[in-house]
Design a protein around this motif. Structure first.
Motif, mmCIF file in Angstrom:
data_model
loop_
_atom_site.group_PDB
_atom_site.id
_atom_site.type_symbol
_atom_site.label_atom_id
_atom_site.label_comp_id
_atom_site.label_asym_id
_atom_site.label_seq_id
_atom_site.Cartn_x
_atom_site.Cartn_y
_atom_site.Cartn_z
ATOM 1 N N MET A 54 0.859 -1.164 0.000
ATOM 2 C CA MET A 54 0.000 0.000 0.000
ATOM 3 C C MET A 54 0.908 1.230 0.000
ATOM 4 O O MET A 54 1.878 1.317 0.726
ATOM 5 C CB MET A 54 -0.911 -0.014 1.225
ATOM 6 C CG MET A 54 -1.903 1.088 1.157
ATOM 7 S SD MET A 54 -3.224 1.208 2.385
ATOM 8 C CE MET A 54 -3.073 -0.070 3.496
ATOM 9 N N SER A 55 0.536 2.205 -0.843
ATOM 10 C CA SER A 55 1.361 3.403 -0.951
ATOM 11 C C SER A 55 1.006 4.399 0.154
ATOM 12 O O SER A 55 0.037 4.238 0.893
ATOM 13 C CB SER A 55 1.154 4.040 -2.322
ATOM 14 O OG SER A 55 -0.137 4.598 -2.395
ATOM 15 N N ILE A 56 1.806 5.416 0.230
ATOM 16 C CA ILE A 56 1.601 6.450 1.246
ATOM 17 C C ILE A 56 0.295 7.193 0.993
ATOM 18 O O ILE A 56 -0.441 7.521 1.932
ATOM 19 C CB ILE A 56 2.797 7.426 1.245
ATOM 20 C CG1 ILE A 56 4.063 6.678 1.653
ATOM 21 C CG2 ILE A 56 2.547 8.600 2.150
ATOM 22 C CD1 ILE A 56 5.315 7.504 1.536
ATOM 23 N N ILE A 57 -0.009 7.429 -0.270
ATOM 24 C CA ILE A 57 -1.247 8.151 -0.600
ATOM 25 C C ILE A 57 -2.458 7.350 -0.164
ATOM 26 O O ILE A 57 -3.400 7.882 0.438
ATOM 27 C CB ILE A 57 -1.290 8.462 -2.102
ATOM 28 C CG1 ILE A 57 -0.161 9.418 -2.469
ATOM 29 C CG2 ILE A 57 -2.645 9.032 -2.497
ATOM 30 C CD1 ILE A 57 -0.009 9.654 -3.947
ATOM 31 N N LEU A 63 -2.771 7.492 3.607
ATOM 32 C CA LEU A 63 -3.234 8.803 4.040
ATOM 33 C C LEU A 63 -4.733 8.958 3.769
ATOM 34 O O LEU A 63 -5.485 9.421 4.639
ATOM 35 C CB LEU A 63 -2.448 9.900 3.326
ATOM 36 C CG LEU A 63 -2.801 11.333 3.696
ATOM 37 C CD1 LEU A 63 -2.481 11.581 5.154
ATOM 38 C CD2 LEU A 63 -2.067 12.308 2.807
ATOM 39 N N LEU A 64 -5.181 8.565 2.590
ATOM 40 C CA LEU A 64 -6.611 8.650 2.278
ATOM 41 C C LEU A 64 -7.441 7.765 3.200
ATOM 42 O O LEU A 64 -8.528 8.149 3.628
ATOM 43 C CB LEU A 64 -6.862 8.266 0.821
ATOM 44 C CG LEU A 64 -6.518 9.321 -0.215
ATOM 45 C CD1 LEU A 64 -6.692 8.771 -1.609
ATOM 46 C CD2 LEU A 64 -7.388 10.539 -0.032
ATOM 47 N N ARG A 65 -6.939 6.565 3.497
ATOM 48 C CA ARG A 65 -7.675 5.660 4.385
ATOM 49 C C ARG A 65 -7.807 6.252 5.787
ATOM 50 O O ARG A 65 -8.867 6.187 6.401
ATOM 51 C CB ARG A 65 -6.978 4.313 4.437
ATOM 52 C CG ARG A 65 -7.750 3.293 5.257
ATOM 53 C CD ARG A 65 -7.107 1.974 5.152
ATOM 54 N NE ARG A 65 -7.274 1.523 3.772
ATOM 55 C CZ ARG A 65 -7.493 0.271 3.420
ATOM 56 N NH1 ARG A 65 -7.529 -0.649 4.335
ATOM 57 N NH2 ARG A 65 -7.647 -0.056 2.172
ATOM 58 N N LEU A 124 -10.326 9.238 5.521
ATOM 59 C CA LEU A 124 -11.694 8.749 5.379
ATOM 60 C C LEU A 124 -12.179 8.060 6.647
ATOM 61 O O LEU A 124 -13.363 8.077 6.958
ATOM 62 C CB LEU A 124 -11.791 7.787 4.193
ATOM 63 C CG LEU A 124 -11.729 8.437 2.822
ATOM 64 C CD1 LEU A 124 -11.741 7.381 1.735
ATOM 65 C CD2 LEU A 124 -12.880 9.394 2.633
ATOM 66 N N GLY A 125 -11.272 7.452 7.395
ATOM 67 C CA GLY A 125 -11.667 6.832 8.659
ATOM 68 C C GLY A 125 -12.162 7.848 9.663
ATOM 69 O O GLY A 125 -13.001 7.554 10.507
ATOM 70 N N VAL A 126 -11.658 9.069 9.583
ATOM 71 C CA VAL A 126 -12.070 10.119 10.509
ATOM 72 C C VAL A 126 -13.356 10.792 10.036
ATOM 73 O O VAL A 126 -14.276 11.028 10.815
ATOM 74 C CB VAL A 126 -10.945 11.174 10.671
ATOM 75 C CG1 VAL A 126 -11.413 12.360 11.489
ATOM 76 C CG2 VAL A 126 -9.726 10.541 11.300
ATOM 77 N N PHE A 127 -13.443 11.100 8.739
ATOM 78 C CA PHE A 127 -14.557 11.907 8.235
ATOM 79 C C PHE A 127 -15.712 11.099 7.639
ATOM 80 O O PHE A 127 -16.826 11.578 7.579
ATOM 81 C CB PHE A 127 -14.048 12.889 7.175
ATOM 82 C CG PHE A 127 -13.138 13.930 7.752
ATOM 83 C CD1 PHE A 127 -13.620 14.891 8.619
ATOM 84 C CD2 PHE A 127 -11.796 13.936 7.451
ATOM 85 C CE1 PHE A 127 -12.783 15.845 9.152
ATOM 86 C CE2 PHE A 127 -10.955 14.882 7.974
ATOM 87 C CZ PHE A 127 -11.437 15.846 8.834
#
Length: 122
Positions: free
Chosen positions: A1-4, A7-9, A12-15
């Protein structure tokens, strides 16, 4: 899994709205054990063939079974035909009026003589 992706996961887990699995005190359910199927049972559940366009088929499409013209085309053609008839009627009425004016001018007829009270106004 890449850094992007990571970061998106995390963002999205927060919002993003929850999935319903993170309830307090709930433990994740154990995955269901896979039941081995017999080879005969797997053959029954074959996938359907992919949908194909009728234009890629070998046999031609039956023209009698399909609608050749869209309804909005027919409506537009009918409106155009009605406008042409109305214009033709207008031209014919104008031609009759012109002929009447030429005849009146050539023979010296008064066209307002048939209107009651027109001779007093003239």
């Amino acid at each position: 899994m890449s850094i992007i992706h990571a970061l998106l996961r995390s963002i999205l887990g927060v919002f993003a709205p929850g999935t319903g699995r993170g309830r307090a005190g709930a433990h994740p359910a154990a995955p269901a054990a896979r039941v081995a199927q017999k080879p005969e049972a797997r053959a029954v559940h074959r996938r359907l063939p992919a949908a194909r366009s009728p234009y890629g088929l070998a046999e031609p499409i039956d023209g009698a079974a399909t609608i050749p013209v869209r309804p909005y085309v027919c409506v537009a053609e009918r409106a155009h035909h009605d406008r042409q008839q109305e214009q033709q009627q207008t031209r014919q009425a104008q031609t009759r009026r012109r002929v009447a004016m030429v005849l009146a001018a050539d023979f010296g007829m008064d066209l307002d003589g048939h209107v009651v009270g027109a001779e007093r106004a003239a």
